[in-house]
Design a protein around this motif. Structure first.
Motif, PDB file in Angstrom:
ATOM      1  N   HIS A 522       3.764 -68.083 -34.804  1.00 43.98           N
ATOM      2  CA  HIS A 522       4.152 -69.369 -32.991  1.00 43.98           C
ATOM      3  C   HIS A 522       3.797 -68.678 -32.231  1.00 43.98           C
ATOM      4  O   HIS A 522       3.495 -68.344 -31.601  1.00 43.98           O
ATOM      5  N   SER A 523       2.246 -69.421 -32.673  1.00 45.25           N
ATOM      6  CA  SER A 523       1.130 -68.881 -31.249  1.00 45.25           C
ATOM      7  C   SER A 523      -0.129 -70.042 -31.504  1.00 45.25           C
ATOM      8  O   SER A 523      -0.268 -70.746 -33.038  1.00 45.25           O
ATOM      9  N   HIS A 524      -1.327 -70.021 -31.341  1.00 52.30           N
ATOM     10  CA  HIS A 524      -2.012 -70.896 -30.819  1.00 52.30           C
ATOM     11  C   HIS A 524      -2.923 -70.137 -31.861  1.00 52.30           C
ATOM     12  O   HIS A 524      -4.070 -71.199 -33.050  1.00 52.30           O
ATOM     13  N   TYR A 535       6.392 -79.865 -36.863  1.00 47.68           N
ATOM     14  CA  TYR A 535       6.194 -79.101 -35.049  1.00 47.68           C
ATOM     15  C   TYR A 535       6.231 -78.021 -35.899  1.00 47.68           C
ATOM     16  O   TYR A 535       7.716 -77.549 -35.552  1.00 47.68           O
ATOM     17  N   PRO A 537       7.101 -74.786 -33.501  1.00 47.68           N
ATOM     18  CA  PRO A 537       6.956 -73.938 -31.719  1.00 47.68           C
ATOM     19  C   PRO A 537       6.308 -72.522 -31.859  1.00 47.68           C
ATOM     20  O   PRO A 537       5.998 -72.123 -32.327  1.00 47.68           O
ATOM     21  N   GLY A 538       5.549 -72.621 -30.105  1.00 47.31           N
ATOM     22  CA  GLY A 538       4.749 -72.048 -29.933  1.00 47.31           C
ATOM     23  C   GLY A 538       2.989 -72.200 -30.409  1.00 47.31           C
ATOM     24  O   GLY A 538       2.177 -71.644 -30.340  1.00 47.31           O
ATOM     25  N   ARG A 539       2.550 -72.785 -31.649  1.00 45.65           N
ATOM     26  CA  ARG A 539       1.440 -73.466 -32.539  1.00 45.65           C
ATOM     27  C   ARG A 539       1.472 -74.475 -32.051  1.00 45.65           C
ATOM     28  O   ARG A 539      -0.369 -74.521 -31.626  1.00 45.65           O
ATOM     29  N   TYR A 541       1.319 -77.961 -29.268  1.00 43.79           N
ATOM     30  CA  TYR A 541       2.084 -78.853 -28.747  1.00 43.79           C
ATOM     31  C   TYR A 541       1.456 -80.069 -28.115  1.00 43.79           C
ATOM     32  O   TYR A 541      -0.167 -80.430 -28.669  1.00 43.79           O
ATOM     33  N   SER A 542       1.847 -80.991 -27.165  1.00 49.91           N
ATOM     34  CA  SER A 542       0.791 -81.964 -27.105  1.00 49.91           C
ATOM     35  C   SER A 542       0.165 -81.705 -25.610  1.00 49.91           C
ATOM     36  O   SER A 542       0.013 -81.679 -24.606  1.00 49.91           O
ATOM     37  N   VAL A 545       0.127 -83.625 -22.753  1.00 50.15           N
ATOM     38  CA  VAL A 545       1.788 -83.501 -21.993  1.00 50.15           C
ATOM     39  C   VAL A 545       1.065 -82.118 -21.147  1.00 50.15           C
ATOM     40  O   VAL A 545       1.670 -81.932 -19.860  1.00 50.15           O
ATOM     41  N   ASP A 546       0.857 -81.297 -21.778  1.00 47.12           N
ATOM     42  CA  ASP A 546      -0.461 -79.850 -21.594  1.00 47.12           C
ATOM     43  C   ASP A 546      -0.787 -80.679 -19.968  1.00 47.12           C
ATOM     44  O   ASP A 546      -1.030 -79.774 -19.016  1.00 47.12           O
ATOM     45  N   GLY A 549       0.317 -81.511 -17.655  1.00 44.34           N
ATOM     46  CA  GLY A 549       1.429 -81.032 -17.056  1.00 44.34           C
ATOM     47  C   GLY A 549       0.813 -80.082 -15.472  1.00 44.34           C
ATOM     48  O   GLY A 549       1.053 -79.905 -14.216  1.00 44.34           O
ATOM     49  N   VAL A 550       0.135 -79.511 -15.974  1.00 43.89           N
ATOM     50  CA  VAL A 550      -1.407 -78.672 -15.455  1.00 43.89           C
ATOM     51  C   VAL A 550      -1.661 -79.508 -14.049  1.00 43.89           C
ATOM     52  O   VAL A 550      -1.974 -78.799 -12.690  1.00 43.89           O
ATOM     53  N   ILE A 552      -0.981 -82.607 -13.061  1.00 45.32           N
ATOM     54  CA  ILE A 552       0.510 -82.570 -11.244  1.00 45.32           C
ATOM     55  C   ILE A 552       0.320 -81.041 -10.829  1.00 45.32           C
ATOM     56  O   ILE A 552       1.041 -81.167  -9.716  1.00 45.32           O
ATOM     57  N   ILE A 553       1.198 -80.250 -11.520  1.00 39.02           N
ATOM     58  CA  ILE A 553       0.760 -78.164 -10.801  1.00 39.02           C
ATOM     59  C   ILE A 553       0.176 -78.880 -10.181  1.00 39.02           C
ATOM     60  O   ILE A 553       0.108 -78.567  -8.846  1.00 39.02           O
TER      61      ILE A 553
ATOM     62  N   VAL B  33       7.521 -69.080 -24.976  1.00 42.04           N
ATOM     63  CA  VAL B  33       7.805 -69.969 -26.736  1.00 42.04           C
ATOM     64  C   VAL B  33       6.707 -71.446 -26.556  1.00 42.04           C
ATOM     65  O   VAL B  33       6.380 -70.930 -27.602  1.00 42.04           O
ATOM     66  N   SER B  35       2.779 -70.549 -25.768  1.00 37.91           N
ATOM     67  CA  SER B  35       2.281 -69.701 -25.970  1.00 37.91           C
ATOM     68  C   SER B  35       1.617 -70.198 -24.660  1.00 37.91           C
ATOM     69  O   SER B  35       0.713 -69.958 -24.996  1.00 37.91           O
ATOM     70  N   TYR B 136      16.173 -79.191 -30.123  1.00 38.63           N
ATOM     71  CA  TYR B 136      15.393 -77.664 -30.656  1.00 38.63           C
ATOM     72  C   TYR B 136      15.913 -77.090 -31.165  1.00 38.63           C
ATOM     73  O   TYR B 136      15.984 -76.422 -32.403  1.00 38.63           O
ATOM     74  N   PHE B 163       7.474 -79.392 -17.004  1.00 36.54           N
ATOM     75  CA  PHE B 163       6.673 -79.408 -15.912  1.00 36.54           C
ATOM     76  C   PHE B 163       6.872 -80.414 -15.240  1.00 36.54           C
ATOM     77  O   PHE B 163       6.884 -79.986 -13.609  1.00 36.54           O
ATOM     78  N   THR B 167       7.272 -79.234 -10.943  1.00 35.75           N
ATOM     79  CA  THR B 167       6.376 -79.492  -9.794  1.00 35.75           C
ATOM     80  C   THR B 167       7.520 -79.344  -9.196  1.00 35.75           C
ATOM     81  O   THR B 167       7.503 -79.218  -7.304  1.00 35.75           O
TER      82      THR B 167
END
Lengths: 573, 440
Positions: A522-524, A535, A537-539, A541-542, A545-546, A549-550, A552-553, B33, B35, B136, B163, B167
């Motif tokens: 469960h990691s990259h 899919y 988890p932890g490995r 991701y989209s 989206v990521d 997301g960053v 937008i933040i 989770v 990562s 999930y 996300f 925000t």
């Protein structure tokens, strides 16, 4: 404090926030308490027993009080008391080297060492003289061997408790007895009088040395297991005072000489297999989160983080480079290599090119390239990280009669069936797909360029001119001899094809503290990076989206900062 | 008018701050989770994320229950009114020091933008996060029909939600500084109290309702047919009943002896024809049949210009029998005057009857003044005594004869009732009624 108009107001406020913090406090206490009290769970074992009966003292039996001249006489003596066991053993794989099996899409067939090709020494046909050093019988030197003669069964190779029994290699030296016969130096009478249940040493004397040497073939099955530490194998460990020292049969339960266990390389469907849950339950962890993994992940995946822990195993075998003779003598050359080497030269000789950038090299140590004119180029390594595949226990096989369809890709000799989807809708409900660890053996082996089929070459021999490659160094003659032996066509045009074979890793189970942790997968930097059909988890991701997301933040932050700055400036004015 | 108001109840604050902690914690564990970083270890992150998810679920259930039971969910009903103005305020007005375009009150805590965003959060983001999160969490089982579409969809929706929440949190925390002061909103969410606009009419109505409910003067309300539709607790006590249900729905004849009934019939029909009864001493019949004396006032209730019933107050005079004769005359010529003093003795409110008794022309002349202006020197001590007994000891005082000093310096005599005003469990003032006693 202007907000607390009275004491009761303050107390009420305090109560509200105590209520907010209370669950967190409980959780914290619970966590601290449980992490301090690491309840070492008692391993729950089922269907496991140890023998209480001691065997009979065979030194006392009159039948064994004689000077045995041939091994067949010993077998006869055994069968004179164990009179049902001869018939029983005759039908086992250990004697027949064949079993009834089936391959999805190919139907029922007989399969075994006798007819399946691998990418180590390819196959036994025409090489029986050498290969039957590991046959539990006497005289299996060619295809005319009588598989119905009970006296040809070799009881001693498994039941010798003296540790002195040894078969001879008829290809080496003159005047040696025929195929599968014991070495002349051993004392048959002594061994006959000291028989008993097979010990680890009996089993590994063959099962650890497949492919031409200790641990060459399997990687997880080797001589060192007879005496090893828990770090190597928790079950078979015998060096520590509390070690289990389990014998092979504790897992490979044996009834009437039918030894449980199957090997992917020579099996089409899961049958007669050994499973962890035979003894461990399907919910062996105290943590349900881990137990939930059972449906999709084989125990071995997490509990065997590395294999070839003691002695190196062969992970690459390129037959195409074989045959270099230096000054008329077969060249032998060894060299430590790194994971990045793709070519290996010796003087002007190119010993190996297109060395695969094996993923397993990353974690492995002691990587060695070994060139030998007889065998070509090989790579050995220690402490390998398994590769991972979906498997439902079924394997396709490239039979010698099958056509090769694609020569541009590595040919999978025993292609595993299974996928993430098969784990959801299993084609066989008893065997849904799971992620299993495997050793993938890669190499290049001979095939018929025109008939597009694999070739069974004749390798072993003692005499020149009969086509044995290790004597003549002539692939064409070797291919012809091997294929003629099988009455199969050979066009006379051969080449080498990249092949892969899959060897599930089942032994060398590590102590629990050394098993994989979550982030190994469960990691990259996941061990399962090759299994992309689901899919994780932890490995996974989209990226879209990521990244959005960053962004937008960051934009929100910037907006806030700008807004705040303007407010401050305007206020000062 | 702005006033220190208790706008966030205890549960609301419990809900809000628990949600704050949970969202931050879920964010932390969730992105581990995912990562994005390594903090407590993947295994712990997963476990705590799952545990916190359950805690959040429980909190959501409680919050839903609370919002529906209290009716506070109405605060989230979106409105298109003033959305533009609110938006314009944030992007320009705020810099110029313009006032907030909408008023924040106890009954309208959220501005139109907040309504929209919070509704979106409560209806969309959080439920979607919870739903995808639980899918999930329980995705392992092959019998799950959701497998067909793949876990990826849910995982990615869950990530998008995360996300969005980040925000939201950033913007939300920043916008809390845009209140009257930088930390006003934060303090309000901590203590529950904030200075907000007060809807005067609503506030007044609510207070009058409280005054009637808690008054020592008995209140009653009859419909056209003379059937009781409401009484207050003082009335119940005077008539010896235990609860409203015993009275409501019954005819007023239960309150009189047979021989006095005729008088009451006349009185009711007078009021129903539009007259006001200012004060008559009468003899009541209690539940247990015993008798008592009180002074009765009554006025018609109008609805759309038509008389639909009557209501009024009754003041017990059983203990002041000696004065009953005086009182008869007195009350005849008077109306019940209402007053409200704050904890320091300053007038906060009076009614018209009070104003006319004291000969003031408008409320503004008296509100904010100390009660001592309503007495001559002799009377002040007496009133101080009443005020202290009510506000310090929480006593209620009924039917006390007092001499008032009117605006023009003349004096008058009245009967006084007084009771403490509570806010939560604290006395914040005194209120009561006065009934005029004319000089002989």
């Amino acid at each position: 404090m202007a907000y607390f108009k009275s004491k009761s107001d303050f107390i009420k406020l305090l109560a509200t926030f105590t209520f907010i913090m209370l669950p967190w406090l409980f959780a914290l206490i619970y966590n601290v308490y449980y992490s301090k009290n690491d309840f070492a769970p008692k391993i729950h074992i089922q269907n496991y027993s140890t023998d209480t009966l001691t065997g009979a003292d065979h030194t006392k039996f009159a039948e064994l009080q004689k000077d045995f001249k041939t091994p067949q006489e010993v077998t006869e003596a055994c069968l004179s008391c164990h009179n049902k066991r001869g018939e029983e053993f005759m039908h086992t794989e250990h004697f027949q080297w064949l079993k009834n099996d089936s391959i999805p899409g190919k139907g029922k067939l007989k399969m075994g060492k006798k007819n399946i090709l691998n990418n180590f020494c390819i196959g036994i046909n025409s090489n029986e003289q050498l290969c039957s050093m590991c046959h539990a019988g006497y005289g299996y030197g060619d295809k005319n061997f009588d598989f119905t003669n009970q006296n040809n069964e070799d009881c001693l190779v498994c039941h010798d408790n003296t540790g002195t029994y040894k078969k001879s290699n008829p290809c080496k030296g003159p005047n040696l007895p025929g195929a599968g016969n014991p070495s002349p130096s051993i004392n048959l009478s002594l061994i006959a009088q000291h028989v008993g249940f097979p010990k680890k040493k009996n089993c590994v004397s063959c099962h650890a040395v497949g492919g031409g040497g200790n641990n060459v073939k399997h990687g997880d099955l080797e001589m060192a297991l007879t005496k090893c530490t828990r770090d190597v194998d928790v079950h078979m460990a015998s060096k520590g005072p509390n070690d289990n020292n389990m014998s092979c049969q504790k897992c490979h339960k044996t009834i009437n000489h039918n030894i449980k266990g199957s090997l992917a390389m020579i099996s089409g469907s899961p049958q007669n297999g050994v499973s962890c849950v035979d003894c461990h339950t399907e919910k062996p962890h105290t943590d349900n989160l881990l137990n939930d993994h059972f449906k999709q992940v084989a125990c071995q995946t997490c509990h065997i983080p590395t294999y070839a822990k003691v002695n190196p195993t062969k992970i690459y075998w390129d037959w195409s480079s074989s045959g270099i003779l230096k000054d008329g003598k077969p060249l032998h050359y060894e060299k430590e290599i790194t994971g990045n080497d793709t070519i290996c030269k010796y003087g002007d000789y190119i010993l190996a090119k297109d060395l695969p950038n094996l993923k397993t090299r990353k974690d492995s140590s002691n990587i060695k390239l070994e060139y030998d004119a007889k065998h070509g180029t090989a790579i050995f390594a220690n402490n390998l990280q398994p590769e991972y595949i979906w498997s439902n226990g079924y394997f396709d096989h490239q039979l010698i009669s099958d056509k090769i369809k694609d020569t541009t890709k590595a040919l999978k000799l025993n292609k595993p069936f299974g996928s993430y989807y098969d784990n959801i809708h299993p084609s066989d409900k008893n065997h849904p797909s799971k992620i299993i660890p495997v050793k993938i053996m890669r190499g290049k082996q001979i095939y018929d360029k025109e008939n597009m089929s694999l070739i069974q070459p004749k390798l072993a021999g003692k005499v020149k001119g009969l086509g044995a490659y290790w004597v003549d160094f002539d692939w064409n003659a070797s291919a012809k001899a091997g294929m003629d032996y099988l009455n199969l066509p050979y066009s006379g045009k051969y080449s080498f094809i990249e092949t892969e074979s899959f060897w599930p890793i089942n032994h060398m189970v590590a102590p629990k503290e050394k098993s994989l942790s979550c982030t190994d997968c469960h990691s990259h930097n996941s061990r399962l990076s090759e299994l992309t059909d689901f899919y994780l988890p932890g490995r996974d991701y989209s990226k879209v989206v990521d990244n959005s997301g960053v962004i937008i933040i960051i934009l929100t932050f910037i907006s806030v900062l700008i807004h705040m700055t303007i407010r401050i400036i305007k206020r000062k004015k | 008018m702005k006033k220190q108001t208790y706008i966030y109840r205890s549960f609301e604050r419990f809900w809000h701050w628990s949600q704050v902690l949970l969202i931050l914690f879920l964010m932390l564990t969730g992105f581990e989770v995912h990562s994005s970083f390594s903090l407590m270890g993947f295994e712990n992150a997963v476990k705590w994320h799952n545990t916190a998810a359950w805690a959040f679920f429980v909190l959501i259930i409680f919050a839903l229950f609370w919002h529906f039971v209290t009716g506070e969910w109405r605060q989230y009903i979106p409105t298109s009114k003033f959305v533009k103005e609110q938006f314009r305020y944030y992007i320009s007005g705020i810099f110029k020091g313009a006032p907030h375009p909408t008023k924040k009150t106890r009954y309208n805590k959220l501005n139109p933008l907040q309504r929209l965003i919070y509704l979106g959060l409560n209806l969309l983001v959080i439920p979607v996060q919870a739903l995808t999160g639980f899918i999930y969490m329980y995705y392992f089982y092959p019998s799950n029909p959701l497998h067909e579409t793949g876990m990826e969809t849910f995982a990615i929706i869950h990530t998008i939600g995360a996300f969005l929440l980040i925000t939201f949190v950033i913007a939300h925390v920043y916008l809390t500084t845009t209140g009257d002061g930088i930390f006003t909103s934060l303090k309000a969410m901590l203590t529950g109290w904030e200075v907000v606009d007060v809807d005067e009419k609503e506030d007044h109505l609510k207070h009058m309702q409280d005054a009637v409910d808690k008054s020592v003067a008995g209140y009653y309300c009859l419909d056209k047919n003379g059937i009781f539709t409401d009484v207050n607790s003082a009335w119940l006590k005077m008539f010896g009943y235990n609860n409203k249900e015993e009275v409501i729905g019954k005819h007023y004849s239960i309150a009189r002896e047979e021989k006095d009934l005729k008088k009451l019939d006349d009185l009711v029909s007078k009021v129903l024809s539009g007259e006001k009864i200012i004060g008559v001493p009468v003899i009541r019949k209690k539940k247990d049949g015993s008798l008592g004396r009180h002074i009765l006032s009554s006025n018609p209730i109008f609805e759309n210009g038509e008389i639909v019933g009557l209501e009024g107050f009754v003041l017990d005079i059983s203990d002041t029998e000696d004065n009953s004769l005086h009182m008869y005359d007195a009350v005849r010529h008077s109306e019940a005057g209402y007053y409200w003093l704050d904890i320091n003795g300053y007038f906060k409110d009076v009614n018209n009857a009070w104003l006319s008794l004291y000969k003031y022309d408008s409320k503004d002349e008296i509100i904010g003044k100390h009660y001592s202006c309503s007495r001559d020197e002799k009377g002040i001590k007496d009133l101080d005594d009443v005020f202290n007994r009510v506000t310090k000891n929480g006593e209620t005082i009924s039917s006390r004869i007092a001499i008032r000093k009117c605006k023009d310096g003349t004096i008058g005599k009245h009967l006084l009732s007084a009771n403490p005003i509570y806010k939560k469990d604290k006395i914040i003032g005194m209120e009561g009624f006065i009934l005029n006693l004319p000089e002989e």
